[in-house]
Write an enzyme that holds these catalytic residues in place. Structure first.
Site, PDB file in Angstrom:
ATOM      1  N   ASP A   1       0.761  -1.097   0.072  1.00  0.00           N
ATOM      2  CA  ASP A   1      -0.186   0.103  -0.415  1.00  0.00           C
ATOM      3  C   ASP A   1       1.248   1.186  -0.029  1.00  0.00           C
ATOM      4  OD1 ASP A   1      -2.445   1.566   0.228  1.00  0.00           O
ATOM      5  OD2 ASP A   1      -1.221   1.858   2.421  1.00  0.00           O
TER       6      ASP A   1
ATOM      7  N   TYR B   1      -0.100   4.897   0.663  1.00  0.00           N
ATOM      8  CA  TYR B   1      -0.501   5.966   1.049  1.00  0.00           C
ATOM      9  C   TYR B   1      -0.355   5.558   2.656  1.00  0.00           C
ATOM     10  CZ  TYR B   1      -1.574   8.546  -2.845  1.00  0.00           C
ATOM     11  OH  TYR B   1      -1.515   9.655  -4.267  1.00  0.00           O
TER      12      TYR B   1
ATOM     13  N   ARG C   1      -7.849  13.404   5.038  1.00  0.00           N
ATOM     14  CA  ARG C   1      -7.149  12.213   4.515  1.00  0.00           C
ATOM     15  C   ARG C   1      -8.851  11.050   4.556  1.00  0.00           C
ATOM     16  NH1 ARG C   1      -5.150   7.798   2.398  1.00  0.00           N
ATOM     17  NH2 ARG C   1      -4.602   5.990   3.294  1.00  0.00           N
TER      18      ARG C   1
ATOM     19  N   ASN D   1      -4.989   2.103  -3.868  1.00  0.00           N
ATOM     20  CA  ASN D   1      -5.696   2.892  -4.838  1.00  0.00           C
ATOM     21  C   ASN D   1      -5.598   3.651  -5.343  1.00  0.00           C
ATOM     22  OD1 ASN D   1      -8.005   1.070  -4.339  1.00  0.00           O
ATOM     23  ND2 ASN D   1      -8.497   2.968  -1.862  1.00  0.00           N
TER      24      ASN D   1
END
Length: 236
Positions: free
Chosen positions: A18, A20, A49, A127
């Site tokens: 991942d 972030y 966020r 993402n």
């Protein structure tokens, strides 16, 4: 929590990282925000966020896809409205540009190098939009450590949809049991485990909680620097 020692001494895996919150720190935006919103900077960064993730979850469930860059822009607008601090378009543009220059967590570069030396296949699994992630990882000088960037944008949905974890395994040409997600996000880890992958939870905050869903990560680490030793011990 641990796995039984298995397979051959040379066992290697596909590791999907991942981005972030795991490789780079989105809450570091509090620093440039300080000059714009003063004492609300940390709160602004955290809410931005949170809404960014919420918007991706909602779009995935609604099947009304818009990419992560869109979610980020819309979350920025929401945060300004919520905190009553409307920023000029020029400042908004600079904040969005700052997303391409988020700082690495301190141990990331050396940890990726060590894991790569062990023979594991390392990819970013995100993402985020592939072009944006490639730019970000180039700016922090770790893109060369990774073999690929696997984006949910290929499927027009978002984590934790099971199809995106299956996509990671297919792209790396590994079975789900040979494919690891490495993430600081508990919901991401649960999504990977539900889809049959293995998962390492990077518990970056001492007070972070793992959702009590009767699902457990295969390993919990405080930083990526613990992973090379963990994998070496289970391969030897």
């Amino acid at each position: 929590m641990s796995l039984e020692c298995e397979d051959s001494m040379e066992k290697t895996y596909a590791l999907g990282f991942d981005v972030y919150g795991t490789l780079v720190d989105p809450l570091a935006l509090a620093e440039p925000l300080q000059a714009l919103v003063g004492e609300q900077a940390a709160r602004f960064a955290k809410l931005w966020r949170s809404k960014q993730l919420e918007y991706s979850f909602r779009r995935g469930l609604m099947r009304r896809y818009a990419d992560f860059d869109v979610c980020t822009r819309q979350a920025l607008r929401y945060t300004q409205q919520a905190l009553r601090c409307e920023l000029p378009e020029s400042d908004q543009g600079r904040l969005l540009e700052a997303y391409l220059y988020l700082p690495l967590f301190p141990e990331v570069a050396a940890s990726l190098s060590a894991l790569k030396a062990q023979g594991h296949q390392l990819v970013a699994f995100t993402n985020g939009v592939e072009a944006s992630i490639r730019a970000l990882l180039t700016n922090v000088d770790v893109l060369s450590q990774l073999e690929d960037v696997v984006s949910v944008d290929d499927l027009r949905t978002f984590k934790p949809d099971p199809v995106v974890y299956a996509h990671l395994a297919r792209r790396t040409e590994h079975t789900p049991n040979e494919t690891w997600l490495v993430s600081s996000n508990a919901w991401d880890v649960i999504g990977a485990k539900a889809a049959g992958l293995r998962a390492a939870w990077v518990k970056r905050q001492p007070d972070a909680l793992f959702d009590p869903w009767d699902v457990e990560p295969d390993i919990v680490v405080n930083g990526l620097d613990e992973l090379p030793t963990w994998f070496a011990q289970r391969s030897g």
